[in-house]
Design a protein around this motif. Structure first.
Motif, PDB file in Angstrom:
ATOM      1  N   VAL A  30     -22.304  35.014  29.452  1.00 15.85           N
ATOM      2  CA  VAL A  30     -23.385  35.239  28.939  1.00 15.85           C
ATOM      3  C   VAL A  30     -23.408  35.883  27.633  1.00 15.85           C
ATOM      4  O   VAL A  30     -22.551  36.901  27.319  1.00 15.85           O
ATOM      5  N   SER A  31     -24.028  35.439  26.651  1.00 18.17           N
ATOM      6  CA  SER A  31     -23.775  35.893  25.140  1.00 18.17           C
ATOM      7  C   SER A  31     -25.272  36.503  24.596  1.00 18.17           C
ATOM      8  O   SER A  31     -26.261  36.372  25.298  1.00 18.17           O
ATOM      9  N   GLN A  32     -24.774  36.971  23.381  1.00 23.53           N
ATOM     10  CA  GLN A  32     -26.053  37.450  22.724  1.00 23.53           C
ATOM     11  C   GLN A  32     -27.004  36.217  22.220  1.00 23.53           C
ATOM     12  O   GLN A  32     -28.329  36.431  22.269  1.00 23.53           O
ATOM     13  N   LYS A  33     -26.602  35.230  21.892  1.00 25.10           N
ATOM     14  CA  LYS A  33     -27.436  33.986  21.643  1.00 25.10           C
ATOM     15  C   LYS A  33     -27.544  33.297  22.980  1.00 25.10           C
ATOM     16  O   LYS A  33     -26.657  32.710  23.641  1.00 25.10           O
ATOM     17  N   HIS A  34     -28.947  33.182  23.493  1.00 25.77           N
ATOM     18  CA  HIS A  34     -28.968  32.744  24.694  1.00 25.77           C
ATOM     19  C   HIS A  34     -28.656  31.107  25.023  1.00 25.77           C
ATOM     20  O   HIS A  34     -28.415  30.844  26.122  1.00 25.77           O
ATOM     21  N   ASP A  36     -20.482  38.609  26.105  1.00 29.74           N
ATOM     22  CA  ASP A  36     -20.418  38.872  24.707  1.00 29.74           C
ATOM     23  C   ASP A  36     -21.564  39.375  24.041  1.00 29.74           C
ATOM     24  O   ASP A  36     -22.830  38.741  23.681  1.00 29.74           O
ATOM     25  N   GLU A  37     -21.833  40.682  24.173  1.00 29.22           N
ATOM     26  CA  GLU A  37     -22.907  41.511  23.208  1.00 29.22           C
ATOM     27  C   GLU A  37     -24.252  40.967  24.123  1.00 29.22           C
ATOM     28  O   GLU A  37     -25.082  40.456  23.334  1.00 29.22           O
ATOM     29  N   PRO A  38     -24.271  41.143  25.403  1.00 28.69           N
ATOM     30  CA  PRO A  38     -25.553  40.340  26.081  1.00 28.69           C
ATOM     31  C   PRO A  38     -26.883  41.043  25.513  1.00 28.69           C
ATOM     32  O   PRO A  38     -27.742  40.267  25.867  1.00 28.69           O
TER      33      PRO A  38
END
Length: 271
Positions: free
Chosen positions: A111-115, A198-200
């Motif tokens: 899961v990342s900050q950019k979906h 990463d920064e979710p």
């Protein structure tokens, strides 16, 4: 030693470092041994070592540019370290064959900050994509082509994040919070053993970010999934992590239980 503690605000925290406060024979899902990463002549970090016990949540914190995302990518086997080794689910990623790497990635979620949703496809299709690691091929690119069992798993994942009613909506018509919920559903649909985040919540407002973190960790706790997540939100690191790792000045300067730390302690990593 007293002079060192006075000069270095992190020294007193480092004394709490555990590295292995779980028994040595505890099941270990991730082990990093003396990891070093350089890009050309630029050193990102060096001599990073730690173990992640099964079902443990580890928060990775540090200022911008300290290499948190790079370390995450090394742990996932997406990029090789310059030296040192990573064991993911007991498998050394550096010597894994292509088939073994695919098998490992099928057991890992991200899961990342950019979906990173495919805008023109439906929510359901985007969640089905989470099964591509286990079932590569065109059938899992679109939910209309996917087997019934895969569609059922994707719907179950959407139900768990509260978005089953939006299964047919195009991904580009979702709010930021809804998009991140879909990304979480995609990450958990394949029942991973390890999740990286990463920064979710970096792209969400504080209220939505808190909701997402509560949801994310409720899901992973229910399944006993091991988690490594990066965050600039120190309160999130302490609330959701069992353990906190801190990168500063190219080294792992902190490895301690979250219960032994405060936000004030962690701010020393940003000086």
């Amino acid at each position: 030693m007293s002079n060192l503690l006075e000069k270095d605000p992190l020294a007193s925290i480092e004394r709490q470092a555990t590295g292995a406060f779980f028994a040595p024979d505890s099941p270990c899902d991730i082990e990093a041994k003396s990891l070093t990463k350089r890009f050309g002549d630029t050193s990102i970090f060096s001599d990073v070592s730690f173990r992640l016990a099964r079902g443990e949540a580890v928060a990775l914190v540090g200022a911008n540019g300290t290499g948190k995302s790079t370390l995450l990518r090394c742990l996932m086997g997406l990029i090789p370290p310059t030296s040192g080794s990573v064991y993911l689910l007991g498998q050394p990623t550096g010597s894994a064959t292509s088939r073994e790497v695919r098998a490992l990635r099928a057991q890992v979620g991200l899961v990342s900050q950019k979906h990173n949703l495919v805008p023109r496809l439906s929510v359901l299709s985007n969640v089905v994509h989470g099964l591509l690691g286990k079932h590569p091929g065109m059938r899992h690119w679109n939910h209309a082509l996917a087997p019934h069992t895969s569609r059922a798993l994707a719907m179950q994942a959407l139900e768990r994040v509260g978005l089953a009613d939006l299964a047919q909506r195009r991904a580009d018509r979702l709010s930021g919070g809804q998009s991140q919920r879909v990304a979480i559903a995609r990450a958990i649909v394949g029942a991973p053993k390890v999740l990286f985040a990463d920064e979710p919540c970096a792209s969400l407002d504080p209220s939505a970010g808190e909701d997402i973190m509560d949801l994310f960790f409720r899901l992973v706790r229910d399944e006993g999934v091991s988690v490594v997540f990066t965050s600039h939100n120190l309160n999130h690191a302490l609330k959701y992590g069992d353990r906190v790792l801190g990168l500063a000045q190219g080294r792992l300067r902190l490895d301690a239980t979250a219960a032994s730390l405060s936000a004030t302690d962690l701010r020393g990593l940003y000086d």
